[in-house]
Design a protein around this motif. Structure first.
Motif, PDB file in Angstrom:
ATOM      1  N   ASP A  34       0.865  -1.185   0.000  1.00  0.00           N
ATOM      2  CA  ASP A  34       0.000   0.000   0.000  1.00  0.00           C
ATOM      3  C   ASP A  34       0.895   1.226   0.000  1.00  0.00           C
ATOM      4  O   ASP A  34       2.130   1.113   0.072  1.00  0.00           O
ATOM      5  N   ASP A  36       0.563   3.785   2.240  1.00  0.00           N
ATOM      6  CA  ASP A  36       0.291   4.492   3.497  1.00  0.00           C
ATOM      7  C   ASP A  36       1.468   5.326   3.990  1.00  0.00           C
ATOM      8  O   ASP A  36       1.281   6.410   4.528  1.00  0.00           O
ATOM      9  N   LEU A  54       0.472  -3.825  -5.061  1.00  0.00           N
ATOM     10  CA  LEU A  54      -0.748  -3.079  -4.791  1.00  0.00           C
ATOM     11  C   LEU A  54      -1.963  -3.809  -5.351  1.00  0.00           C
ATOM     12  O   LEU A  54      -1.927  -4.339  -6.460  1.00  0.00           O
ATOM     13  N   ASP A  58      -4.995   3.912  -3.968  1.00  0.00           N
ATOM     14  CA  ASP A  58      -4.949   4.868  -2.863  1.00  0.00           C
ATOM     15  C   ASP A  58      -5.893   6.030  -3.177  1.00  0.00           C
ATOM     16  O   ASP A  58      -5.848   6.608  -4.266  1.00  0.00           O
TER      17      ASP A  58
END
Length: 333
Positions: A34, A36, A54, A58
Motif C-alpha cells: 500500500d 500508506d 498493490l 490509494d
C-alpha cells in the motif's frame, strides 16, 4: 521466514521525487502493499507504481488534478481493485494509463478520461474487448496483448489510433478495422488468423502476423505505405502480393514453406530480408529476384535452407549484394 527480497523497501522521497516542483513520483520496484507511508504531492503530473504489490487504489490519487501519466504495471489489481478509477473525476485529464500485467478479466471503465492517448491492459486475463466503446476517441495507442480476446470489436470510433497491439490472444479473423484510417502499426502475432484482411488501411506502416495460421500473403497489395512486414512461423508457400509495396524496408518470411523468392524484384528500398528456415533449394536467380534492392540490401538471412549449403555461399551473396552488412545470424560483412 521472509527473505530480504520479500521485505518492502521504504521509499526515500529525495530519490523518488522529481526535483522540479515535485512533478514525478517513481516508486518502481519497492514491493509496496500500500502507499500508506508515502507522501503523494498534489502537484504530481506522473505517478509510476510499477512492480509493487498493490491491489487497491490509494484514495489520494483521485485528487491529483494535474496527473497526466499513471502506471500501475505489474501489481495485483483485479477488476474490483481498478473499478474505483471510473469515479476519479479530478484526474479526468489523464493521458496515459498503464494497467499492464495485473489480474484484470475485463476492460475497465475509463470513460471519464476524455484526453486519453495511451491505454495499456496487456498481460492480464481479459476475455473480451467489451468496454472499449467507452474509451475516448482521442486514443492513439492501445495495447491489449497477452490476454484471451477472441474477437476484434468496439474499436470503430478510435479514428485517431496509430498503434494497435493485440498479439497473443485467440483472434481468428482480422475484422472491424475499416475506420482506423490513421493506424500505422498493427501487431497481431501469436493468434489463430488464417487470412490477411487489412480493410484498405492506407496509412499502415508496420504489421506483424507472426505465429498465426496463414497460408497466403495475399492481402497486403493495396497498403502501399507499408515499410515493415513480419510473417514468420506461418504456413506460407509462395511470396505474392508484394510488388506494389515500394516503401517496404523490412520483410520477415522466415520459418514458412517457401521454395523460391518471388514478387519483390521491384522493391528498391528493401534493406532487411529474413528467409531463414524455409525450403529454398538454390541461389540461382536470387540476384534477379532482388534486382531492385541490390544496392540497398544490408541484411539477408537464408540459414537452414538447402541453398545455404551452396559452395562459396557467403561469397556469392556478397557478389550479388555489395552493401551487405550481415548474412545469417553469424556472418558479419
Amino acid at each position: 521466514m521472509k527473505g530480504e527480497e520479500d521485505i518492502p523497501r521504504t521509499p526515500d522521497q529525495s530519490e523518488t521525487l522529481d526535483e522540479e516542483d515535485n512533478l514525478v513520483l517513481d516508486l518502481t520496484g519497492f514491493q509496496l502493499h500500500d502507499l500508506d507511508g508515502v507522501d503523494i504531492p498534489p502537484t504530481l503530473i506522473e505517478l509510476d507504481l510499477t512492480t509493487n504489490r498493490l491491489s487497491a487504489l490509494d484514495s489520494r490519487i483521485s485528487a491529483l488534478s494535474r496527473l497526466r501519466k499513471l502506471s500501475l504495471r505489474q501489481n495485483l489489481f483485479d477488476d474490483s481493485g481498478i473499478d474505483p478509477i471510473s469515479s476519479f473525476d479530478a484526474i479526468s485529464g489523464l493521458q496515459e494509463l498503464v494497467i499492464r500485467d495485473n489480474k484484470l478479466t475485463k476492460i475497465p471503465d475509463v470513460s471519464i478520461f476524455k484526453s486519453l492517448l495511451v491505454f495499456d491492459v496487456s498481460f492480464n486475463e481479459i476475455f473480451s474487448l467489451n468496454g472499449l466503446s467507452k474509451v475516448s476517441a482521442t486514443l492513439k495507442e492501445l495495447y491489449v496483448s497477452k490476454n484471451e480476446v477472441p474477437k476484434i470489436e468496439e474499436i470503430d470510433h478510435l479514428i485517431n489510433l496509430q498503434i494497435l497491439e493485440l498479439g497473443s490472444n485467440r483472434l481468428k479473423v482480422m475484422e472491424n478495422l475499416h475506420n482506423l484510417t490513421n493506424l500505422q502499426e498493427l501487431w497481431l502475432g501469436r493468434n489463430r488468423i488464417r487470412a490477411v484482411n487489412l480493410c484498405e488501411l492506407k496509412c499502415i506502416k508496420k504489421i506483424s502476423l507472426q505465429s498465426n495460421r496463414l497460408t497466403s500473403m495475399i492481402g497486403f497489395q493495396d497498403c502501399i505505405a507499408l515499410e515493415e512486414i513480419y510473417l514468420s512461423h506461418n504456413g506460407i508457400s509462395k511470396m505474392e502480393g508484394l510488388s506494389t509495396l515500394l516503401n517496404l524496408r523490412v520483410l520477415d518470411v522466415s520459418s514458412n514453406k517457401l521454395t523460391a523468392v518471388d514478387d519483390i524484384e521491384t522493391l528498391t528500398k528493401l534493406e532487411d530480408l529474413w528467409l531463414n528456415d524455409n525450403q529454398i533449394a538454390s541461389l540461382d536467380g536470387l540476384d534477379m529476384a532482388l534486382a531492385g534492392s541490390r544496392n540497398h540490401l544490408t541484411t539477408i538471412y537464408l540459414e537452414r535452407n538447402p541453398c545455404a549449403n551452396t559452395s562459396n555461399y557467403s561469397i556469392m551473396l556478397r557478389q550479388f549484394f555489395p552493401n551487405l552488412e550481415q548474412i545469417d545470424s553469424n556472418i558479419f560483412c
